[in-house]
Write a protein that holds these residues in place. Structure first.
Motif, PDB file in Angstrom:
ATOM      1  N   PHE A 111      17.306 -13.241   5.213  1.00  0.00           N
ATOM      2  CA  PHE A 111      16.616 -12.926   6.461  1.00  0.00           C
ATOM      3  C   PHE A 111      15.284 -12.223   6.202  1.00  0.00           C
ATOM      4  O   PHE A 111      14.314 -12.430   6.928  1.00  0.00           O
ATOM      5  CB  PHE A 111      17.505 -12.059   7.360  1.00  0.00           C
ATOM      6  CG  PHE A 111      18.508 -12.846   8.136  1.00  0.00           C
ATOM      7  CD1 PHE A 111      18.141 -13.515   9.289  1.00  0.00           C
ATOM      8  CD2 PHE A 111      19.815 -12.942   7.703  1.00  0.00           C
ATOM      9  CE1 PHE A 111      19.061 -14.260  10.002  1.00  0.00           C
ATOM     10  CE2 PHE A 111      20.744 -13.683   8.408  1.00  0.00           C
ATOM     11  CZ  PHE A 111      20.371 -14.345   9.566  1.00  0.00           C
ATOM     12  N   LYS A 112      15.248 -11.412   5.171  1.00  0.00           N
ATOM     13  CA  LYS A 112      14.014 -10.705   4.830  1.00  0.00           C
ATOM     14  C   LYS A 112      12.933 -11.682   4.388  1.00  0.00           C
ATOM     15  O   LYS A 112      11.784 -11.629   4.842  1.00  0.00           O
ATOM     16  CB  LYS A 112      14.300  -9.705   3.701  1.00  0.00           C
ATOM     17  CG  LYS A 112      13.107  -8.863   3.286  1.00  0.00           C
ATOM     18  CD  LYS A 112      12.806  -7.796   4.303  1.00  0.00           C
ATOM     19  CE  LYS A 112      11.716  -6.863   3.824  1.00  0.00           C
ATOM     20  NZ  LYS A 112      11.442  -5.779   4.769  1.00  0.00           N
ATOM     21  N   ILE A 113      13.302 -12.602   3.510  1.00  0.00           N
ATOM     22  CA  ILE A 113      12.332 -13.524   2.937  1.00  0.00           C
ATOM     23  C   ILE A 113      11.977 -14.644   3.907  1.00  0.00           C
ATOM     24  O   ILE A 113      10.860 -15.162   3.896  1.00  0.00           O
ATOM     25  CB  ILE A 113      12.881 -14.109   1.615  1.00  0.00           C
ATOM     26  CG1 ILE A 113      13.084 -12.985   0.595  1.00  0.00           C
ATOM     27  CG2 ILE A 113      11.956 -15.164   1.048  1.00  0.00           C
ATOM     28  CD1 ILE A 113      13.706 -13.449  -0.711  1.00  0.00           C
ATOM     29  N   PRO A 162       8.477 -15.510   8.686  1.00  0.00           N
ATOM     30  CA  PRO A 162       7.159 -16.091   8.409  1.00  0.00           C
ATOM     31  C   PRO A 162       6.114 -15.074   7.974  1.00  0.00           C
ATOM     32  O   PRO A 162       5.113 -15.431   7.364  1.00  0.00           O
ATOM     33  CB  PRO A 162       6.774 -16.730   9.750  1.00  0.00           C
ATOM     34  CG  PRO A 162       8.072 -17.006  10.420  1.00  0.00           C
ATOM     35  CD  PRO A 162       8.984 -15.876  10.023  1.00  0.00           C
ATOM     36  N   THR A 163       6.336 -13.799   8.290  1.00  0.00           N
ATOM     37  CA  THR A 163       5.388 -12.753   7.894  1.00  0.00           C
ATOM     38  C   THR A 163       5.934 -11.919   6.739  1.00  0.00           C
ATOM     39  O   THR A 163       5.559 -10.757   6.576  1.00  0.00           O
ATOM     40  CB  THR A 163       5.072 -11.839   9.091  1.00  0.00           C
ATOM     41  OG1 THR A 163       6.287 -11.220   9.551  1.00  0.00           O
ATOM     42  CG2 THR A 163       4.453 -12.632  10.233  1.00  0.00           C
ATOM     43  N   ALA A 164       6.817 -12.510   5.931  1.00  0.00           N
ATOM     44  CA  ALA A 164       7.479 -11.748   4.867  1.00  0.00           C
ATOM     45  C   ALA A 164       6.526 -11.322   3.764  1.00  0.00           C
ATOM     46  O   ALA A 164       6.749 -10.323   3.087  1.00  0.00           O
ATOM     47  CB  ALA A 164       8.616 -12.581   4.272  1.00  0.00           C
ATOM     48  N   GLY A 165       5.458 -12.085   3.534  1.00  0.00           N
ATOM     49  CA  GLY A 165       4.510 -11.733   2.482  1.00  0.00           C
ATOM     50  C   GLY A 165       5.110 -11.870   1.095  1.00  0.00           C
ATOM     51  O   GLY A 165       5.864 -12.797   0.810  1.00  0.00           O
ATOM     52  N   ASN A 166       4.796 -10.903   0.224  1.00  0.00           N
ATOM     53  CA  ASN A 166       5.301 -10.892  -1.150  1.00  0.00           C
ATOM     54  C   ASN A 166       5.937  -9.539  -1.427  1.00  0.00           C
ATOM     55  O   ASN A 166       5.612  -8.546  -0.778  1.00  0.00           O
ATOM     56  CB  ASN A 166       4.170 -11.120  -2.157  1.00  0.00           C
ATOM     57  CG  ASN A 166       3.250 -12.242  -1.746  1.00  0.00           C
ATOM     58  OD1 ASN A 166       3.708 -13.284  -1.314  1.00  0.00           O
ATOM     59  ND2 ASN A 166       1.943 -12.027  -1.876  1.00  0.00           N
ATOM     60  N   PHE A 174      15.312  -3.737 -10.940  1.00  0.00           N
ATOM     61  CA  PHE A 174      14.223  -4.650 -10.594  1.00  0.00           C
ATOM     62  C   PHE A 174      14.403  -5.958 -11.356  1.00  0.00           C
ATOM     63  O   PHE A 174      14.543  -5.965 -12.578  1.00  0.00           O
ATOM     64  CB  PHE A 174      12.885  -3.996 -10.953  1.00  0.00           C
ATOM     65  CG  PHE A 174      11.698  -4.900 -10.800  1.00  0.00           C
ATOM     66  CD1 PHE A 174      11.431  -5.527  -9.595  1.00  0.00           C
ATOM     67  CD2 PHE A 174      10.843  -5.124 -11.870  1.00  0.00           C
ATOM     68  CE1 PHE A 174      10.334  -6.361  -9.448  1.00  0.00           C
ATOM     69  CE2 PHE A 174       9.744  -5.952 -11.740  1.00  0.00           C
ATOM     70  CZ  PHE A 174       9.486  -6.577 -10.529  1.00  0.00           C
ATOM     71  N   LEU A 175      14.372  -7.087 -10.617  1.00  0.00           N
ATOM     72  CA  LEU A 175      14.655  -8.382 -11.237  1.00  0.00           C
ATOM     73  C   LEU A 175      13.533  -9.402 -11.068  1.00  0.00           C
ATOM     74  O   LEU A 175      13.675 -10.542 -11.518  1.00  0.00           O
ATOM     75  CB  LEU A 175      15.952  -8.967 -10.659  1.00  0.00           C
ATOM     76  CG  LEU A 175      17.236  -8.207 -10.997  1.00  0.00           C
ATOM     77  CD1 LEU A 175      18.420  -8.842 -10.279  1.00  0.00           C
ATOM     78  CD2 LEU A 175      17.481  -8.186 -12.499  1.00  0.00           C
ATOM     79  N   GLY A 176      12.448  -9.024 -10.418  1.00  0.00           N
ATOM     80  CA  GLY A 176      11.351  -9.974 -10.257  1.00  0.00           C
ATOM     81  C   GLY A 176      10.696  -9.850  -8.897  1.00  0.00           C
ATOM     82  O   GLY A 176      10.701  -8.779  -8.282  1.00  0.00           O
ATOM     83  N   TRP A 177      10.145 -10.954  -8.413  1.00  0.00           N
ATOM     84  CA  TRP A 177       9.397 -10.941  -7.156  1.00  0.00           C
ATOM     85  C   TRP A 177       9.776 -12.136  -6.289  1.00  0.00           C
ATOM     86  O   TRP A 177      10.289 -13.143  -6.774  1.00  0.00           O
ATOM     87  CB  TRP A 177       7.891 -11.016  -7.420  1.00  0.00           C
ATOM     88  CG  TRP A 177       7.341  -9.899  -8.228  1.00  0.00           C
ATOM     89  CD1 TRP A 177       6.846  -8.703  -7.781  1.00  0.00           C
ATOM     90  CD2 TRP A 177       7.195  -9.855  -9.657  1.00  0.00           C
ATOM     91  NE1 TRP A 177       6.415  -7.931  -8.828  1.00  0.00           N
ATOM     92  CE2 TRP A 177       6.617  -8.608  -9.994  1.00  0.00           C
ATOM     93  CE3 TRP A 177       7.507 -10.749 -10.688  1.00  0.00           C
ATOM     94  CZ2 TRP A 177       6.341  -8.239 -11.306  1.00  0.00           C
ATOM     95  CZ3 TRP A 177       7.239 -10.383 -11.997  1.00  0.00           C
ATOM     96  CH2 TRP A 177       6.659  -9.139 -12.293  1.00  0.00           C
ATOM     97  N   TYR A 178       9.499 -11.994  -5.008  1.00  0.00           N
ATOM     98  CA  TYR A 178       9.504 -13.156  -4.123  1.00  0.00           C
ATOM     99  C   TYR A 178       8.092 -13.301  -3.579  1.00  0.00           C
ATOM    100  O   TYR A 178       7.330 -12.328  -3.500  1.00  0.00           O
ATOM    101  CB  TYR A 178      10.515 -12.988  -2.977  1.00  0.00           C
ATOM    102  CG  TYR A 178      10.044 -12.117  -1.837  1.00  0.00           C
ATOM    103  CD1 TYR A 178       9.278 -12.646  -0.796  1.00  0.00           C
ATOM    104  CD2 TYR A 178      10.350 -10.756  -1.799  1.00  0.00           C
ATOM    105  CE1 TYR A 178       8.829 -11.839   0.243  1.00  0.00           C
ATOM    106  CE2 TYR A 178       9.913  -9.951  -0.770  1.00  0.00           C
ATOM    107  CZ  TYR A 178       9.146 -10.497   0.254  1.00  0.00           C
ATOM    108  OH  TYR A 178       8.694  -9.704   1.278  1.00  0.00           O
ATOM    109  N   LEU A 179       7.729 -14.501  -3.225  1.00  0.00           N
ATOM    110  CA  LEU A 179       6.435 -14.716  -2.588  1.00  0.00           C
ATOM    111  C   LEU A 179       6.566 -15.798  -1.529  1.00  0.00           C
ATOM    112  O   LEU A 179       7.434 -16.668  -1.606  1.00  0.00           O
ATOM    113  CB  LEU A 179       5.346 -15.063  -3.609  1.00  0.00           C
ATOM    114  CG  LEU A 179       5.421 -16.357  -4.421  1.00  0.00           C
ATOM    115  CD1 LEU A 179       4.905 -17.552  -3.616  1.00  0.00           C
ATOM    116  CD2 LEU A 179       4.598 -16.221  -5.694  1.00  0.00           C
ATOM    117  N   THR A 180       5.713 -15.710  -0.542  1.00  0.00           N
ATOM    118  CA  THR A 180       5.662 -16.692   0.539  1.00  0.00           C
ATOM    119  C   THR A 180       4.369 -17.477   0.404  1.00  0.00           C
ATOM    120  O   THR A 180       3.289 -16.890   0.336  1.00  0.00           O
ATOM    121  CB  THR A 180       5.702 -15.996   1.910  1.00  0.00           C
ATOM    122  OG1 THR A 180       6.867 -15.169   1.985  1.00  0.00           O
ATOM    123  CG2 THR A 180       5.728 -17.020   3.035  1.00  0.00           C
TER     124      THR A 180
END
Length: 318
Positions: A23-25, A28-32, A92-98
């Motif tokens: 839900f966080k990711i 549409p405005t989740a960003g990175n 910490f395991l990495g990043w998400y990006l949109t």
């Protein structure tokens, strides 16, 4: 003395996301932002339980350096320290990006950040929420760096030249390795989705979220593709310049060797000190740009496939 950095072989076979992370990711405005969780070493499954958006990342689709900005680095470490103090058991395991720009998220800086974090933790990954051609489904994928790429990047005695890329079987299609994604607490996610705002409608059994997001136009996507091709051509021009110089010097060396043979003299051109072959420039940027173009083309094809099929049917009927 070897300058090769020791890297543990990536062993993650699958990624499991908590419904709250989805839900966080999916917004549409989740960003990175950074993702946190833990590794089930017995099953080689990476559990992602928390995700946070970098401040103001939704307003700035900045793929070039979002992992290296000092404020973002501090944001990431502060959360990791807080979890450590709370003995939460996550790291910490990495990043998400949109991304909304048709696969154009790969940059040399992002790859460098993934590499250095992978040195610290071999389970490091990148979650990509591709909002370009998803239609109504969430297109969320998990990636890690190719093991062969990691080995080459870690060895400073070797370089990203054509020979090394070929020997390590690295090409435009294999910089990133996709890791299967599953959703934990899927039934809970379905219940929450029923009560969610309009931009989060339902969670199907396959864990695809229905989104009412708008993606960029096909025309803009082609503009991005042309920009990438320009970058690739610029890099190729540098390589072509190297090839011309190498050919010129090689021709001179061959002529000199023939003259030396006719004289019965030493033909070792390296010892003569008269010639110096140019160094091949790094193909690292070329490699990253090529992988980025491949992603852009895949997105464009996915978006245009239906229209292409219609056009083909119409053409055959004429």
């Amino acid at each position: 003395m070897s300058t090769k950095t020791a890297i543990q072989k990536p062993s993650t076979a699958a990624v499991q996301l908590d419904a709250s992370v989805i839900f966080k990711i999916a917004n549409p405005t989740a960003g990175n932002g950074p993702v946190y969780g833990f590794t089930d070493t017995d099953a080689d499954v990476l559990h992602i339980s928390k995700a946070f958006a970098f401040p103001n990342s939704a307003q700035h689709e900045n793929y070039d350096n979002f992992t290296k900005l000092k404020s973002n680095v501090r944001f990431t470490s502060d959360h990791a320290e807080a979890f450590k103090r709370a003995e939460d058991g996550v790291e910490f395991l990495g990043w998400y990006l949109t991304t909304k720009t048709a696969g154009r998220f790969l940059t040399t800086q992002l790859v460098d950040s993934l590499y250095h974090q992978t040195v610290k933790n071999s389970s490091t990954l990148l979650l990509v929420n591709n909002q370009f051609n998803t239609g109504n489904d969430l297109n969320l994928k998990a990636y890690r760096l190719n093991e062969s790429f990691l080995k080459l990047y870690s060895n400073q005695e070797e370089r990203f030249v054509t020979k090394n890329l070929q020997e390590n079987k690295l090409n435009y299609d294999n910089l990133l390795v996709e890791v299967p994604v599953a959703v934990h607490s899927n039934s809970l996610a379905s219940l929450s989705a029923a009560r969610a705002p309009a931009h989060l409608a339902t969670v199907a059994a396959s864990a695809n979220l229905v989104l009412n997001n708008k993606h960029e136009s096909i025309g803009n996507a082609f503009d991005h593709l042309l920009d990438q091709i320009d970058d690739l051509n610029h890099d190729l021009n540098n390589f072509n310049y190297f090839q011309r110089n190498q050919t010129r010097e090689t021709t001179k060396i061959k002529q000199w060797v023939k003259q030396q043979e006719a004289k019965g003299a030493d033909t070792n051109w390296e010892k003569s000190g008269q010639f110096k072959l140019p160094y091949e420039p790094s193909r690292f940027e070329n490699y990253v740009i090529g992988n980025s173009i491949r992603g852009t083309c895949a997105d464009l094809y996915g978006e245009c496939e239906a229209e292409l099929l219609k056009a083909s049917v119409v053409e055959k009927s004429l």
